[in-house]
Design an enzyme around this catalytic site. Structure first.
Site, mmCIF file in Angstrom:
data_model
loop_
_atom_site.group_PDB
_atom_site.id
_atom_site.type_symbol
_atom_site.label_atom_id
_atom_site.label_comp_id
_atom_site.label_asym_id
_atom_site.label_seq_id
_atom_site.Cartn_x
_atom_site.Cartn_y
_atom_site.Cartn_z
ATOM 1 N N GLY A 3 0.775 -1.229 0.000
ATOM 2 C CA GLY A 3 0.000 0.000 0.000
ATOM 3 C C GLY A 3 0.809 1.284 0.000
ATOM 4 N N ARG B 165 -6.073 -8.828 -8.518
ATOM 5 C CA ARG B 165 -7.143 -9.599 -9.138
ATOM 6 C C ARG B 165 -7.472 -8.948 -10.478
ATOM 7 N NH1 ARG B 165 -7.035 -14.204 -7.126
ATOM 8 N NH2 ARG B 165 -9.071 -14.681 -8.013
ATOM 9 N N HIS C 166 1.112 0.762 -13.021
ATOM 10 C CA HIS C 166 1.916 -0.416 -13.355
ATOM 11 C C HIS C 166 3.389 -0.026 -13.290
ATOM 12 C CE1 HIS C 166 2.717 -4.293 -15.195
ATOM 13 N NE2 HIS C 166 3.615 -3.679 -15.955
ATOM 14 N N GLU D 272 -8.735 -5.877 -20.710
ATOM 15 C CA GLU D 272 -7.420 -6.452 -21.045
ATOM 16 C C GLU D 272 -6.397 -6.040 -19.989
ATOM 17 O OE1 GLU D 272 -3.997 -5.955 -24.397
ATOM 18 O OE2 GLU D 272 -5.973 -5.182 -24.858
HETATM 19 C C1 GRF Z 1 3.313 -1.061 -7.456
HETATM 20 O O1 GRF Z 1 4.574 -1.283 -8.001
HETATM 21 C C2 GRF Z 1 2.289 -0.869 -8.541
HETATM 22 O O2 GRF Z 1 2.814 -0.288 -9.695
HETATM 23 C C3 GRF Z 1 1.856 -2.267 -8.832
HETATM 24 O O3 GRF Z 1 1.884 -2.930 -7.603
HETATM 25 C C4 GRF Z 1 2.794 -2.286 -6.724
HETATM 26 C C5 GRF Z 1 2.050 -1.953 -5.488
HETATM 27 O O4 GRF Z 1 2.896 -1.478 -4.479
HETATM 28 N N1 GRF Z 1 0.578 -2.296 -9.492
HETATM 29 P P1 GRF Z 1 2.248 -0.829 -3.177
HETATM 30 O O5 GRF Z 1 1.359 -1.882 -2.546
HETATM 31 O O6 GRF Z 1 1.489 0.376 -3.594
HETATM 32 O O7 GRF Z 1 3.412 -0.497 -2.286
#
Ligand code: GRF
Length: 220
Positions: A15, A94, A112, A151
């Site tokens: 988080g 998910r 991402h 997607e």
């Molecule tokens: C981040 O790297 C985000 O880009 C990816 O999952 C990770 C989550 O990290 N989707 P956090 O739980 O926010 O520290």
């Protein structure tokens, strides 16, 4: 003053991006408020962050639901109950169905940890992404905020930030460099959304200046 945008954040893990969003809202940097955090993982540390911030933290455990439709119905119920206007996926592991995504069309974002469209898609999450980037020999990586479609990692890109890949990088050092950019970029994208500065043009996102002119590159 208009009401702040009501943001719901979906998490599965640490988080840190949730924290960046909470902090930016609280600091008044974006006209938004995190009104709900949902985790599908009961032990996710992100839930602690939400509770520490006095934000409703709800567990919707996918394992407690026999079908994806039932799981998503429970998600929707919580989101509706808190009148969430924008859903931010922040390390939510998910995949959401086409039906769920259609229900919240144009109102779900994801972050991402790579430069999409490269190094994305099903199975590309967490350390796997950084390992793949390093294995490819790429000289740059970064992060991408995009709208969510059915997607995985394939929706319209809102904005990206780039970091260098250093010769001595490990997945962990690269992940840390990317994460610093994530924590800057996600609140920025939410701010633009809250300010109504997006225009969806097919599968492209135009970001408008405060005066309403479209930018070819990114405004700040
Ligand atoms: C981040 O790297 C985000 O880009 C990816 O999952 C990770 C989550 O990290 N989707 P956090 O739980 O926010 O520290």
């Amino acid at each position: 003053m208009p009401e702040p945008l009501r943001v719901g954040v979906l998490v599965s893990g640490t988080g840190s991006n949730l924290q960046a969003l909470i902090d930016a809202c609280r600091a008044g940097a974006i006209p938004a408020e995190v009104v709900l955090v949902i985790s599908n993982v009961p032990k996710a540390f992100a839930l602690e962050r939400a509770r520490a911030g006095g934000i409703p933290a709800v567990v919707v455990d996918h394992r407690a639901h026999s079908t994806r439709a039932a799981f998503e119905a429970a998600l929707k119920e919580a989101l509706d109950a808190h009148r969430v206007q924008l859903i931010c996926l922040a390390g939510f592991l998910r995949i959401l169905s086409a039906e769920f995504v259609a229900t919240f069309a144009g109102r779900i974002m994801n972050i991402h940890p790579a430069l999409l469209p490269a190094f994305g898609g099903k199975g590309m999450y967490g350390e796997r992404v950084h390992r793949a980037v390093l294995a490819s020999g790429a000289r740059e990586s970064g992060c991408t905020v995009h709208f969510v479609t059915a997607e995985p990692d394939g929706g319209p890109i809102i904005t990206r930030a780039t970091v260098p890949v250093e010769a001595q990088d490990t997945p962990a050092t690269l992940a840390a460099r990317v994460a610093r950019e994530e924590h800057r970029l996600y609140p920025l994208a939410v701010r633009w959304f809250a300010e109504g500065r997006f225009r969806l043009e097919g599968d492209r996102v135009a970001i408008l200046s405060p005066e309403g002119a479209a930018f070819a590159s990114e405004p700040r």
